[in-house]
Design an enzyme around this catalytic site. Structure first.
Site, PDB file in Angstrom:
ATOM      1  N   THR A   1    -121.794 -47.034 -60.050  1.00  0.00           N
ATOM      2  CA  THR A   1    -122.231 -47.846 -61.197  1.00  0.00           C
ATOM      3  C   THR A   1    -123.665 -48.322 -60.946  1.00  0.00           C
ATOM      4  OG1 THR A   1    -120.017 -48.596 -61.761  1.00  0.00           O
ATOM      5  CG2 THR A   1    -121.800 -50.057 -62.383  1.00  0.00           C
TER       6      THR A   1
ATOM      7  N   ASP B   1    -123.017 -43.108 -55.281  1.00  0.00           N
ATOM      8  CA  ASP B   1    -123.163 -44.460 -55.824  1.00  0.00           C
ATOM      9  C   ASP B   1    -124.531 -45.010 -55.444  1.00  0.00           C
ATOM     10  OD1 ASP B   1    -122.576 -46.878 -57.011  1.00  0.00           O
ATOM     11  OD2 ASP B   1    -120.792 -47.286 -55.817  1.00  0.00           O
TER      12      ASP B   1
ATOM     13  N   LYS C   1    -123.466 -53.980 -51.644  1.00  0.00           N
ATOM     14  CA  LYS C   1    -123.310 -53.509 -53.010  1.00  0.00           C
ATOM     15  C   LYS C   1    -122.689 -54.634 -53.841  1.00  0.00           C
ATOM     16  CE  LYS C   1    -121.618 -49.501 -53.840  1.00  0.00           C
ATOM     17  NZ  LYS C   1    -122.557 -49.514 -55.008  1.00  0.00           N
ATOM     18  N   GLY C   2    -122.765 -54.462 -55.161  1.00  0.00           N
ATOM     19  CA  GLY C   2    -122.139 -55.446 -56.047  1.00  0.00           C
ATOM     20  C   GLY C   2    -123.125 -56.175 -56.930  1.00  0.00           C
TER      21      GLY C   2
ATOM     22  N   GLU D   1    -115.858 -50.089 -56.770  1.00  0.00           N
ATOM     23  CA  GLU D   1    -116.680 -49.149 -55.988  1.00  0.00           C
ATOM     24  C   GLU D   1    -116.117 -48.945 -54.585  1.00  0.00           C
ATOM     25  OE1 GLU D   1    -120.996 -49.985 -58.129  1.00  0.00           O
ATOM     26  OE2 GLU D   1    -120.418 -51.198 -56.417  1.00  0.00           O
TER      27      GLU D   1
HETATM   28  C1  5RP Z   1    -123.011 -52.261 -58.726  1.00  0.00           C
HETATM   29  C2  5RP Z   1    -123.679 -51.751 -57.506  1.00  0.00           C
HETATM   30  C3  5RP Z   1    -124.860 -50.873 -57.693  1.00  0.00           C
HETATM   31  O1  5RP Z   1    -124.622 -49.661 -57.064  1.00  0.00           O
HETATM   32  C4  5RP Z   1    -126.068 -51.532 -57.098  1.00  0.00           C
HETATM   33  O2  5RP Z   1    -126.193 -52.809 -57.692  1.00  0.00           O
HETATM   34  C5  5RP Z   1    -127.337 -50.713 -57.314  1.00  0.00           C
HETATM   35  O3  5RP Z   1    -127.686 -50.754 -58.658  1.00  0.00           O
HETATM   36  P1  5RP Z   1    -129.004 -50.079 -59.224  1.00  0.00           P
HETATM   37  O4  5RP Z   1    -128.847 -48.609 -59.032  1.00  0.00           O
HETATM   38  O5  5RP Z   1    -129.013 -50.494 -60.676  1.00  0.00           O
HETATM   39  O6  5RP Z   1    -130.174 -50.639 -58.475  1.00  0.00           O
HETATM   40  O7  5RP Z   1    -123.311 -52.014 -56.395  1.00  0.00           O
HETATM   41  O8  5RP Z   1    -121.994 -53.176 -58.412  1.00  0.00           O
END
Ligand code: 5RP
Length: 228
Positions: free
Chosen positions: A28, A84, A97-98, A106
């Protein structure tokens, strides 16, 4: 170079790891958005037959709108690969993450995957974790008590709020508390402590999980392998 170009470059490179017949986990976030586009292009142009499991309704919708088959994780065999994003990755390949409040789903997908690849722009690579606030998914019942326990441990908790000041709710209608620790010298010790706190469903420390990191840099895309 614009940060989104670096994210896209990493995502495009990682999409090359997808093989015909794979059972694929999709993460995500904004970097994964580019990944889903790149995977969909390969599915279309190379007639790949892949099945995916998604870590959020956002990613599931994007993938199925683009013609990628999405199934429930409970109906899936072990995943071959999950790709991811990440918020921080340290020099020992440990991650936070998060940032998008999806870390519970995830992590469930990641631990059920034979291989995990993270796709990031170069700003996510750090020496030590902790500058990025560490997300926790917390059950609403008793969450103030959890907050107080975290504050007493000097973990500087903060409920994550929406733009209009409401508490952010995860996919499972839980709250998110971010820990503003600054520096996490011993991620395994902190993860172990958090794992034992009743009321915390999951934390955003992803330890000993990733196999490869694909980094979008100004100088090009770099792929580094974790020693596992
Ligand atoms: C979501 C996540 C995402 O992988 C993380 O925040 C990275 O996001 P982005 O690719 O928009 O920088 O852990 O819960």
């Amino acid at each position: 170079m614009d940060i989104n170009q670096l994210k896209k470059a990493a995502a495009d490179e990682a999409a090359k790891f997808v093989e015909d017949g794979m059972m694929l986990g999709l993460g995500t976030g904004s970097t994964v958005f580019y990944l889903v586009e790149a995977v969909a292009k390969r599915v279309r142009e190379e007639n790949l037959h892949i099945t995916t499991v998604s870590t959020s309704s956002r990613t599931a919708k994007q993938a199925s709108d683009l013609g990628i088959k999405v199934i429930d994780i409970n109906d899936a065999p072990t995943l071959d690969l999950t790709i991811d994003g990440a918020d921080e990755i340290d020099e020992h390949f440990q991650g936070i993450k998060g940032g998008g409040a999806a870390h519970l789903l995830e992590k469930i997908v990641a631990i059920n995957s034979k291989r995990n690849i993270w796709i990031v722009d170069q700003s996510k690579m750090v020496k030590t974790l902790g500058a990025f606030p560490l997300p926790l998914e917390v059950i609403p019942f008793g969450s103030e008590k959890v907050y107080q326990r975290l504050a007493a441990e000097n973990l500087h908790p903060e409920f994550r709020l929406t733009e209009d000041g409401q508490r952010v709710r995860t996919h499972n209608k839980n709250f998110v508390i971010d820990l503003h620790v600054g520096t996490i010298e011993h991620p395994h010790i902190l993860a172990d402590w958090l794992d034992h706190q009743t009321g915390i469903v999951e934390h955003g420390l992803f330890l000993d999980l990733v196999n490869q990191v694909v980094i979008g840099k100004e100088s090009g895309v770099e792929i580094i392998n974790a020693p596992r």
